[in-house]
Motif scaffolding. Structure first.
Motif, PDB file in Angstrom:
ATOM      1  N   ARG A  29      17.560  35.196 -21.619  1.00 36.94           N
ATOM      2  CA  ARG A  29      18.886  35.783 -21.806  1.00 36.94           C
ATOM      3  C   ARG A  29      19.994  34.731 -21.771  1.00 36.94           C
ATOM      4  O   ARG A  29      21.163  35.076 -21.773  1.00 36.94           O
ATOM      5  N   GLY A  30      19.624  33.476 -21.697  1.00 39.38           N
ATOM      6  CA  GLY A  30      20.629  32.417 -21.739  1.00 39.38           C
ATOM      7  C   GLY A  30      21.356  32.191 -20.441  1.00 39.38           C
ATOM      8  O   GLY A  30      22.405  31.543 -20.422  1.00 39.38           O
ATOM      9  N   THR A  31      20.809  32.696 -19.336  1.00 36.45           N
ATOM     10  CA  THR A  31      21.451  32.531 -18.037  1.00 36.45           C
ATOM     11  C   THR A  31      20.714  31.476 -17.230  1.00 36.45           C
ATOM     12  O   THR A  31      19.629  31.028 -17.589  1.00 36.45           O
ATOM     13  N   VAL A  32      21.293  31.123 -16.108  1.00 33.34           N
ATOM     14  CA  VAL A  32      20.681  30.090 -15.279  1.00 33.34           C
ATOM     15  C   VAL A  32      19.314  30.533 -14.767  1.00 33.34           C
ATOM     16  O   VAL A  32      18.407  29.714 -14.623  1.00 33.34           O
ATOM     17  N   PHE A  33      19.141  31.819 -14.504  1.00 36.44           N
ATOM     18  CA  PHE A  33      17.866  32.317 -14.000  1.00 36.44           C
ATOM     19  C   PHE A  33      16.930  32.796 -15.117  1.00 36.44           C
ATOM     20  O   PHE A  33      15.739  32.974 -14.891  1.00 36.44           O
ATOM     21  N   SER A  34      17.478  32.995 -16.300  1.00 37.77           N
ATOM     22  CA  SER A  34      16.655  33.402 -17.442  1.00 37.77           C
ATOM     23  C   SER A  34      17.146  32.675 -18.688  1.00 37.77           C
ATOM     24  O   SER A  34      17.786  33.251 -19.569  1.00 37.77           O
ATOM     25  N   PRO A  35      16.847  31.382 -18.789  1.00 40.51           N
ATOM     26  CA  PRO A  35      17.346  30.605 -19.926  1.00 40.51           C
ATOM     27  C   PRO A  35      16.659  31.021 -21.221  1.00 40.51           C
ATOM     28  O   PRO A  35      15.553  31.568 -21.216  1.00 40.51           O
ATOM     29  N   TYR A  36      17.324  30.741 -22.323  1.00 39.86           N
ATOM     30  CA  TYR A  36      16.679  30.943 -23.616  1.00 39.86           C
ATOM     31  C   TYR A  36      15.517  29.966 -23.739  1.00 39.86           C
ATOM     32  O   TYR A  36      15.632  28.789 -23.397  1.00 39.86           O
ATOM     33  N   LEU A  37      14.409  30.432 -24.270  1.00 32.17           N
ATOM     34  CA  LEU A  37      13.205  29.620 -24.386  1.00 32.17           C
ATOM     35  C   LEU A  37      13.140  28.970 -25.758  1.00 32.17           C
ATOM     36  O   LEU A  37      13.256  29.651 -26.792  1.00 32.17           O
ATOM     37  N   ILE A  38      12.958  27.663 -25.769  1.00 33.23           N
ATOM     38  CA  ILE A  38      12.842  26.896 -27.007  1.00 33.23           C
ATOM     39  C   ILE A  38      11.356  26.643 -27.252  1.00 33.23           C
ATOM     40  O   ILE A  38      10.710  25.905 -26.510  1.00 33.23           O
ATOM     41  N   GLU A  39      10.824  27.261 -28.309  1.00 33.15           N
ATOM     42  CA  GLU A  39       9.403  27.130 -28.628  1.00 33.15           C
ATOM     43  C   GLU A  39       9.155  26.273 -29.867  1.00 33.15           C
ATOM     44  O   GLU A  39       8.056  25.757 -30.041  1.00 33.15           O
ATOM     45  N   ASN A  40      10.165  26.144 -30.734  1.00 28.81           N
ATOM     46  CA  ASN A  40       9.963  25.416 -31.976  1.00 28.81           C
ATOM     47  C   ASN A  40      11.270  24.771 -32.417  1.00 28.81           C
ATOM     48  O   ASN A  40      12.310  24.919 -31.771  1.00 28.81           O
ATOM     49  N   TYR A  41      11.203  24.074 -33.519  1.00 32.28           N
ATOM     50  CA  TYR A  41      12.385  23.347 -33.992  1.00 32.28           C
ATOM     51  C   TYR A  41      13.515  24.297 -34.376  1.00 32.28           C
ATOM     52  O   TYR A  41      14.696  24.008 -34.137  1.00 32.28           O
ATOM     53  N   THR A  42      13.172  25.434 -34.955  1.00 29.36           N
ATOM     54  CA  THR A  42      14.212  26.401 -35.324  1.00 29.36           C
ATOM     55  C   THR A  42      14.958  26.874 -34.093  1.00 29.36           C
ATOM     56  O   THR A  42      16.192  26.972 -34.102  1.00 29.36           O
ATOM     57  N   HIS A  43      14.246  27.163 -33.028  1.00 26.91           N
ATOM     58  CA  HIS A  43      14.902  27.552 -31.780  1.00 26.91           C
ATOM     59  C   HIS A  43      15.832  26.441 -31.293  1.00 26.91           C
ATOM     60  O   HIS A  43      16.923  26.711 -30.792  1.00 26.91           O
ATOM     61  N   LEU A  44      15.382  25.203 -31.432  1.00 27.34           N
ATOM     62  CA  LEU A  44      16.198  24.063 -31.004  1.00 27.34           C
ATOM     63  C   LEU A  44      17.498  24.014 -31.793  1.00 27.34           C
ATOM     64  O   LEU A  44      18.583  23.864 -31.215  1.00 27.34           O
TER      65      LEU A  44
END
Length: 793
Positions: free
Chosen positions: A251-266
């Protein structure tokens, strides 16, 4: 006969009367004369009154009125009288008149309001009681028929048996069209989602707003802008805003950050520059031409945790500014990952047109955030730089925040940096193995290795540093660089400056910079070299402590093992403390004299002013045209507890400690090295010039190796200076210890000579005399040492 005449007379009279009656329309009745008056109603009316009257001759008829029937109007009497009511007077003859009537003509008008027309005769003249012709109310495009103003709701009408003027309006209204905006999962609509729009008019603006972690993709009708305003609407619209989740989860928070799995996510990090991110696996970016994720408009203020993963094979070859992985980091945090085999290639970026420096790095072109626990390996290639304002760093091009626990191993190749404009910048090209330009940056526990190679470029236009190319303090803060190590090999030619740790340092007034516990191990070949710092100035407070250099320095012009040139304000009390140089310094071979060395070198500093140097030493070998063991030139400085122990081999001038001492004090210092002067013209064991200065509690015990016929002194050219408690080994042969004294009025010369080194083994008591604390200690079977060296060694 008489009777006959009477009868004839009567007959004639009667005949005459009859003629008169005929002539004047009257007749005799009961001894009176009467006239007959007749009023006749033509078609369409009646006579109100006595329509046929017998009126005595000369009297008046009674009044009559010509009364039109319904649908008729009185026109006139046949004798021309136009008033409906009449009374004929003084009747002297019979009269007969006709009241003339005509059917009334009625006007029927059909009018269209805005939005339509009348099909048929819009204005008709109808005889009373007759029918109008048919008309139709026809709406224009975008309108509909509502009703006639008299309430009739059918578009087509025929008014019948018209008995009065009529004027009606066909009323129209714009068709109302429904426009609906719907959001799919992942977003909302900002604006009126369901609108009723009049035909041909515009809808109000709506915006497709993604929820956190989503991006707007498109509207279902293909439109790609998130905000839309549909205009000139002629048919219903129903569209859906489509959204896409950008990451692998969170969710993009300090306790639930967004997960980067691939280059598109990056890359999708650009949508949420303030969010928290976590890399969940390694990324291989081979085959991808990467564009920096952020820039100076949309910069990163969030947090990226690499989670100890590896990003490899990053290739950056972009026309835009800030070539690097992240581009521009504002107050963001980037940490815990490895960047392996990165390749960054610059372009000839036009900084004059862009009005912005060109900043190149691997992690970021610019960062004012917190960069920590990152390792980087790879290369940066810059071929063809023409514009001022270039900053290239192995980690960050320009840093103004904090960098901690980061390590780089970068090969930086600079070629063809041919400056073709001059904007007044004194350092148009700045290169650093770790950071190009440091703006009050806090850097700790970092290391840089690799190479910086500078070739075929404009002379005197670059500044290069093993860790930082150029560092300055722009804000009234206390900042520091500590616990850092460089092992960057720097290669250039005669025209360029370099510092093994920092190329140039400028400390502004009301600021302070502390450099602690840092070291340089990388070899340097450059025109002007400082083993630790190339050049600098301080109008604030500079404090360098417990730093050292241990490298091979090849100077092509001038250089020193620790600082090349540095100038401080008289009020700063800046200090270099507990630092040392163990560099081997070699001047480039003199092309005109085969096998000979060129350049001027000093073991610690080449030229400094208004600086305190405390507990610093040099243990190195110097090969140059002119060599000095500790400092080449000293102005208004205080030097305490420093020494040179090494070898100096100079082709021109050899000086054991300091070539020129001006307005300074040297206290508790010594020279115990070897000075080889086979081809030198001048050899000075301790100093060449001492002017308006003091030398206190010092000794010289170096070995002098020289040819006959050259000038040998321990101290020479003493001008208006005091030399107190100085001890020296006597040179071989008939040599004067003091080479010359001028302006000797009021000065003190206190020098004790010794025939052998062994005689000098126990000088500590003499050297400590009149000191507040013990500085010198005796060493068994050796020369006295400075007490602090036990800490350093």
């Amino acid at each position: 006969m008489k009777t006959v005449k009477s009868v004839l007379t009567i007959t004639i009279v009667c005949s005459l009367f009859s003629f008169m009656v005929f002539l004047f329309g009257c007749f005799i009745n009961d001894d009176s004369t009467f006239c007959k008056v007749v009023y006749i109603a033509g078609e369409g009316g009646t006579i109100d009154g006595i329509s046929e009257q017998e009126i005595k001759y000369g009297e008046d008829a009674t009044t009559v009125i010509a009364v039109p029937n319904d649908g008729y109007k009185f026109v006139k009497w046949s004798d021309g009288i136009t008033t409906q009511e009449r009374q004929d007077k003084n009747i002297t003859a019979d009269k007969s008149v006709i009241a003339e009537f005509a059917k009334i003509k009625i006007t029927v008008t059909y009018t269209a309001s805005e939005g339509g027309t009348i099909d048929g005769i819009s204005e008709q003249e109808i005889k009373y009681g007759e029918d109008a012709t048919t008309v139709i109310a026809v709406p224009n495009d975008g309108y509909k028929f509502v009703k006639w103003s008299d309430g009739i709701t059918t578009q087509e009408r025929q008014d019948k048996n018209i008995t009065a003027d009529k004027s009606v309006i066909a009323e129209f209204a714009k068709i109302k069209i429904t426009v609906t905006y719907t959001a799919s999962e992942g977003g909302t609509i900002d604006g009126i989602s369901e609108q009723e729009i009049k035909y041909g008019e515009d809808a109000t603006t709506v915006i497709a707003v993604p929820n956190d972690g989503y991006k707007f993709v498109k509207w279902s009708d293909g439109k790609e802008n998130a905000d839309r305003k549909d205009i000139n609407i002629t048919s219903p619209i129903s569209v859906v805003a489509e959204f896409e989740f950008l990451y692998g989860g969170g969710r993009g928070t300090v306790f639930s950050p967004y997960l980067i799995e691939n280059y598109t996510h990056l890359q999708n990090m650009s949508y949420y520059p303030d969010a928290y991110y976590k890399l969940v696996n390694d990324l291989d970016l081979a085959g991808i031409d990467h564009e920096p994720i952020f820039d100076d408009i949309n910069f990163f203020d969030g947090s990226f945790n690499g989670n100890n993963n590896t990003i490899k094979n990053l290739t950056v070859n972009t026309e835009s500014n800030f070539p690097s992985l992240f581009g521009f980091i504002g107050n963001g945090s980037v940490s815990y990952f490895n960047l392996v085999n990165v390749s960054v290639k610059t372009v000839n970026f036009n900084t004059v047109e862009a009005k912005h420096n060109y900043c190149v790095g691997t992690i970021a072109g610019v960062s004012y955030g917190f960069i920590h626990d990152i390792t980087v390996s790879g290369m940066i290639i810059a071929d063809g730089l023409y514009y001022d304002g270039i900053a290239i760093g192995g980690l960050i091009g320009m840093a103004g925040g904090t960098i901690a626990n980061c390590v780089t191993d970068i090969q930086i190749e600079i070629s063809n940096a041919q400056r073709n404009n001059d904007t007044g910048i004194t350092m148009p090209y700045v290169f650093g193995g770790f950071v190009g330009v440091g703006d009050s940056a806090l850097i700790r526990e970092c290391g840089a290795s690799g190479t910086i190679t500078l070739t075929e470029s404009s002379p005197n236009e670059s500044t290069t540093g093993g860790l930082i190319g150029y560092y300055f303090t722009s804000r009234e803060v206390a900042t520091s660089i500590k616990d850092c190590t460089t092992n960057v090999e720097i290669c250039g030619d005669t025209y360029y400056d370099a510092g093994g740790f920092i190329g140039r340092v400028d400390v502004a007034s009301n600021t302070s910079l502390q450099i602690l516990n840092s070291a340089v191990y990388g070899d340097i070949t450059m025109g002007n070299v400082g083993g630790f710092i190339g050049r600098g100035s301080s109008y604030g407070l500079l404090n360098i402590e417990k730093c050292h250099t241990e490298s091979a320095i090849n100077i092509l012009s001038q250089g020193a093992g620790f600082i090349f040139r540095f100038s401080c304000s008289t009020s700063t009390n800046s200090i270099i403390k507990e630092c040392y140089s163990k560099c081997d310094i070699v001047g480039g071979a003199d092309s005109s004299k085969e096998g000979l060395y060129s350049g001027s070198a000093a073991g610690f500093c080449f030229n400094v002013s208004n600086l305190n140097l405390i507990k610093c030493f040099v243990e190195c070998e110097i090969f140059a045209s002119s060599g000095t063991g500790f400092i080449y030139t000293l102005g208004n400085c205080n030097v305490e507890q420093c020494y040179f122990s090494g070898i100096i081999y100079a082709e021109n001038t050899n000086v054991g400690f300091c070539r020129g001492i001006f307005g300074s004090r040297i206290k508790n210092c010594y020279v115990a090295g070897k000075i080889i002067s086979e081809n030198s013209r001048i050899v000075r064991g301790f100093s060449q010039v001492c002017q308006s200065s003091e030398i206190i509690n010092c000794y010289f015990a170096g070995e002098l190796i020289y040819k006959e016929g050259i000038t040998i002194n321990i101290i020479a050219n003493v001008r208006n200076s005091n030399i107190k408690n100085f001890h020296t080994l006597k040179p071989n042969g008939d040599v004067e210890i003091i080479g010359g004294i001028t302006d000797d009025l009021g000065i003190q010369i206190d020098i004790t000579p010794y025939d052998s080194v062994e005689e000098m083994y126990y000088l500590s008591e003499k050297l400590n005399n009149d000191l507040d604390e013990e500085v010198w200690v005796d060493v068994d079977n050796g020369l006295p040492k400075l007490k602090y060296t036990a800490y350093i060694n």
